[in-house]
Design an enzyme around this catalytic site. Structure first.
Site, PDB file in Angstrom:
ATOM      1  N   ASP A 488      30.826  67.564  23.122  1.00 16.94           N
ATOM      2  CA  ASP A 488      30.570  66.862  21.983  1.00 16.94           C
ATOM      3  C   ASP A 488      31.334  67.381  20.704  1.00 16.94           C
ATOM      4  O   ASP A 488      31.374  68.659  20.590  1.00 16.94           O
ATOM      5  CB  ASP A 488      28.925  66.910  21.467  1.00 16.94           C
ATOM      6  CG  ASP A 488      28.980  65.753  20.378  1.00 16.94           C
ATOM      7  OD1 ASP A 488      28.665  64.512  20.697  1.00 16.94           O
ATOM      8  OD2 ASP A 488      28.722  66.201  19.298  1.00 16.94           O
ATOM      9  N   HIS A 501      37.704  55.544  10.087  1.00 20.20           N
ATOM     10  CA  HIS A 501      37.822  55.351  11.521  1.00 20.20           C
ATOM     11  C   HIS A 501      39.266  55.458  12.124  1.00 20.20           C
ATOM     12  O   HIS A 501      39.246  56.131  13.201  1.00 20.20           O
ATOM     13  CB  HIS A 501      37.282  53.895  11.881  1.00 20.20           C
ATOM     14  CG  HIS A 501      35.740  53.790  11.713  1.00 20.20           C
ATOM     15  ND1 HIS A 501      34.918  54.353  12.445  1.00 20.20           N
ATOM     16  CD2 HIS A 501      35.104  53.247  10.505  1.00 20.20           C
ATOM     17  CE1 HIS A 501      33.482  54.128  11.812  1.00 20.20           C
ATOM     18  NE2 HIS A 501      33.754  53.378  10.919  1.00 20.20           N
ATOM     19  N   ASP A 505      39.596  57.995  15.328  1.00 16.37           N
ATOM     20  CA  ASP A 505      40.252  57.621  16.573  1.00 16.37           C
ATOM     21  C   ASP A 505      41.449  58.515  17.153  1.00 16.37           C
ATOM     22  O   ASP A 505      41.395  58.950  18.084  1.00 16.37           O
ATOM     23  CB  ASP A 505      40.701  56.128  16.440  1.00 16.37           C
ATOM     24  CG  ASP A 505      39.714  55.030  16.357  1.00 16.37           C
ATOM     25  OD1 ASP A 505      38.345  55.367  16.671  1.00 16.37           O
ATOM     26  OD2 ASP A 505      39.925  53.943  16.162  1.00 16.37           O
ATOM     27  N   ARG A 521      43.210  70.147  37.292  1.00 14.32           N
ATOM     28  CA  ARG A 521      43.110  70.394  39.020  1.00 14.32           C
ATOM     29  C   ARG A 521      43.161  68.919  39.455  1.00 14.32           C
ATOM     30  O   ARG A 521      42.564  67.868  39.294  1.00 14.32           O
ATOM     31  CB  ARG A 521      41.979  71.146  39.341  1.00 14.32           C
ATOM     32  CG  ARG A 521      42.157  72.703  38.992  1.00 14.32           C
ATOM     33  CD  ARG A 521      41.136  73.625  39.679  1.00 14.32           C
ATOM     34  NE  ARG A 521      39.690  72.999  39.750  1.00 14.32           N
ATOM     35  CZ  ARG A 521      38.567  73.434  40.168  1.00 14.32           C
ATOM     36  NH1 ARG A 521      38.586  74.724  40.849  1.00 14.32           N
ATOM     37  NH2 ARG A 521      37.443  72.672  39.640  1.00 14.32           N
ATOM     38  N   GLU A 532      31.735  60.313  20.481  1.00 14.64           N
ATOM     39  CA  GLU A 532      32.393  61.362  20.681  1.00 14.64           C
ATOM     40  C   GLU A 532      32.210  62.393  21.562  1.00 14.64           C
ATOM     41  O   GLU A 532      32.326  63.667  21.922  1.00 14.64           O
ATOM     42  CB  GLU A 532      32.121  62.038  19.035  1.00 14.64           C
ATOM     43  CG  GLU A 532      30.845  62.866  19.011  1.00 14.64           C
ATOM     44  CD  GLU A 532      29.908  61.901  18.442  1.00 14.64           C
ATOM     45  OE1 GLU A 532      28.900  62.179  17.771  1.00 14.64           O
ATOM     46  OE2 GLU A 532      30.084  60.359  18.565  1.00 14.64           O
TER      47      GLU A 532
END
Length: 614
Positions: A488, A501, A505, A521, A532
């Protein structure tokens, strides 16, 4: 006394011999004692006699009078090109064996499209063995199992024979006469069979491939192409004399009536496919009715061939040739209008039409007989199928691009709708409700169209859930651990409130890029979990490995040095909760998610910008 009588030549007999010398000179027996790996063309060794009445019998052509009428070519050629004729033709071949051992040679008429082929071969007892075969007769009448007409010649030592052939055809008459040894012909048959099998393999592969595309996409164009490939392969099978010995409405499948009918159906299918591929109804509205008329003509032509093939075969060849040029012209016209499919059509069908044109011109006697003109249609068809495979791949790619463009338009519409709703919330409450419903519909469509998160470009929640379920089952099957990390962005709401905003973004996009670059991988999956929150899934990874990967990720985000004035750290950071479990079959995949989520909460509670293991 008898010797003296033999020396008394009458003046009339001497004059006759002198007059006929130029004709009989070509009848010197051909010595075939020496074997050869290559076929011997007989165009300069076989005499030819036209039978306009089609009434001559073997006894007639064996007479001395008829023997003098056989003509011999002076210059070699691949075949006797006799064109479109209603006459029958007789061939006389004088062969000899100067060796001390009897031998066998094979006389080959290398054209399976001759309607009637009668062979008269000496039987060694003063008579003739006769075979009556041809494209318009059952294949059981053949002397030798081959797609062409093959007749064995058995020559005793120091012997000579005279072989006669009678041919007649309802279409263009080309008679390639060759003499083979048995071993050489068997080797050629193997190569010929491989070539025919290779073509059929390509045809079957393209047919099944496009049939599956039609089933998957429900695009009528693929069904038209499948029909075209099927009929084309059938027509070429008949042309090569390889159709089963069955009957269709009283005609054998190898007959010239069925062959010409199959060619007409092939051209009608090709025209239908071309109209769909090039969209001629829209791009060439004045030409399209003419194409429909051609299709109707070809669909009706089998009825004409059934009753009057000898009378119309020459006209049919000309019409087929003109149709080839019409299709090329349509392709060029569409290409000039920048129709993308027209470029592929010109490349692929241009080769097919070129091959078909070479076969047609050969039938008219305008081109020589060789491997390219005999099998021109088959060679062109093979190249056409391969090129159209690229065309179909391009078509799928275009469809994918159109899908992505549709997604972009939907996203743009969504943003416009959200902006409108924010500006007009109080004044247009009713419109807000309607637009909200429309937005939900658009979101539903976007969810079904893609498994990629629109903002960050990595996998979305739906994709993650599917892969988690699959990897959880695989972990149980192989007995290896499965690791999950939930991360988070710390103090992201205050970041959005402070920077706006668009900046939020951009922050999420950079973190997503860092996540994808760090957890790299091929078996791993990174995804945006929501808002988020991000996740990564690492198969066959224990707690230590997962912890190392998460720590590396925390450091990578910290290295971005994204400013965050409302964060105690002064920069953007992340908190990560990890969990690694083995699936014992008693716990659902959500247990792994819950443990990783709980670890994330601990990481946040203990100061953030850290990794905790659950």
């Amino acid at each position: 006394m008898n010797a003296r009588r033999r020396l008394r030549f009458s003046p009339w007999l001497l004059l006759s011999l002198l007059l006929c010398w130029s004709t009989w000179a070509g009848a010197v027996p051909l010595d075939v004692a020496q074997p050869s790996e290559q076929p011997l063309s007989l165009t300069t060794h076989a005499g030819i006699l036209e039978d306009a009445s089609r009434a001559l019998q073997l006894s007639d052509v064996r007479s001395a009078e008829m023997a003098a009428r056989f003509r011999y070519q002076e210059s070699p050629s691949a075949s006797f090109a006799l064109g479109f004729t209603r006459s029958a033709y007789w061939f006389r071949l004088d062969v000899g064996n100067s060796g001390d051992q009897p031998l066998t040679r094979l006389l080959v008429v290398d054209n399976p499209r001759i309607s009637l082929v009668d062979a008269y071969v000496p039987d060694g007892q003063g008579g003739y063995r006769t075979w009556f075969t041809g494209a318009d007769r059952p294949q059981t009448g053949k002397a030798y199992a081959n797609r062409n007409f093959v007749f064995p010649l058995h020559l005793p030592a120091h012997a000579q024979q005279v072989v006669y052939l009678r041919v007649e055809s309802s279409i263009g008459l080309h008679v390639p006469l060759q003499l083979w040894t048995a071993d050489a012909l068997r080797g050629y048959e193997r190569e010929d069979d491989m070539a025919r099998a290779g073509y059929m393999g390509i045809a079957v592969a393209m047919l099944l491939f496009n049939l599956m595309l039609f089933i998957a996409l429900r695009d009528r164009l693929y069904l038209l192409y499948v029909t075209f490939v099927l009929i084309t392969a059938s027509a070429l099978t008949i042309k090569n004399g390889m159709a089963p010995d069955w009957k269709l409405l009283g005609q054998t499948l190898n007959s010239n009536v069925v062959y010409y009918s199959a060619v007409s159906l092939t051209l009608s299918a090709m025209l239908l496919f071309m109209r769909g591929m090039l969209q001629t109804a829209r791009l060439l509205p004045r030409v399209d009715p003419g194409l429909r008329a051609l299709i109707a003509l070809y669909l009706l032509s089998p009825l004409i061939y059934a009753f009057a093939l000898p009378q119309v075969s020459r006209v049919a060849i000309v019409v087929n040739l003109l149709t080839a040029f019409v299709m090329l012209g349509v392709g060029v016209a569409c290409a000039l209008k920048r129709q993308r499919s027209a470029y592929f059509f010109l490349a692929a069908f241009g080769l097919l039409i070129l091959g078909g044109a070479s076969t047609s011109l050969r039938a008219m006697g305008l081109l020589p007989t060789n491997a390219f003109t005999v099998d021109g249609l088959q060679l062109g068809s093979s190249l056409e199928m391969l090129l159209l495979a690229f065309a179909l791949a391009d078509r799928i790619n275009v469809m994918r691009q159109e899908k992505l463009q549709a997604q972009a338009r939907l996203l743009q519409t969504r943003e416009q709708l959200v902006d409108t709703l924010q500006r007009s919330e109080r004044e247009l409450e009713q419109r807000v409700a309607a637009r909200t419903e429309e937005l939900q519909v658009l979101n539903s469509r976007l969810e079904t169209l893609s498994l990629t998160d629109a903002l960050t470009g990595i996998a979305n929640r739906r994709h993650f859930d599917e892969v988690l379920d699959k990897e959880w089952k695989r972990a149980q099957r192989v007995g290896e651990p499965l690791a999950l990390a939930v991360l988070d962005v710390d103090w992201f709401k205050t970041y959005n409130d402070h920077y706006g905003h668009p900046a939020g973004d951009s922050c999420l996009q950079q973190i997503a890029q860092t996540l994808a670059a760090t957890i790299s991988r091929s078996t791993d999956l990174v995804a945006r979990y929501g808002g988020e929150e991000f996740v990564f899934l690492a198969p066959s990874t224990g707690p230590d490995g997962a912890h190392s990967m998460a720590e590396k990720l925390v450091r990578a985000v910290e290295a971005l040095a994204l400013p965050h004035e409302r964060s105690p750290l002064g920069h953007v950071s992340i908190s990560v909760g990890i969990a690694s479990m083995r699936n014992d079959g008693n716990s659902p995949a959500q247990t792994l998610v819950q443990r990783a989520d709980a670890a994330l909460y601990r990481a946040k509670a203990q100061g953030r910008n850290r990794v905790e293991c659950g």
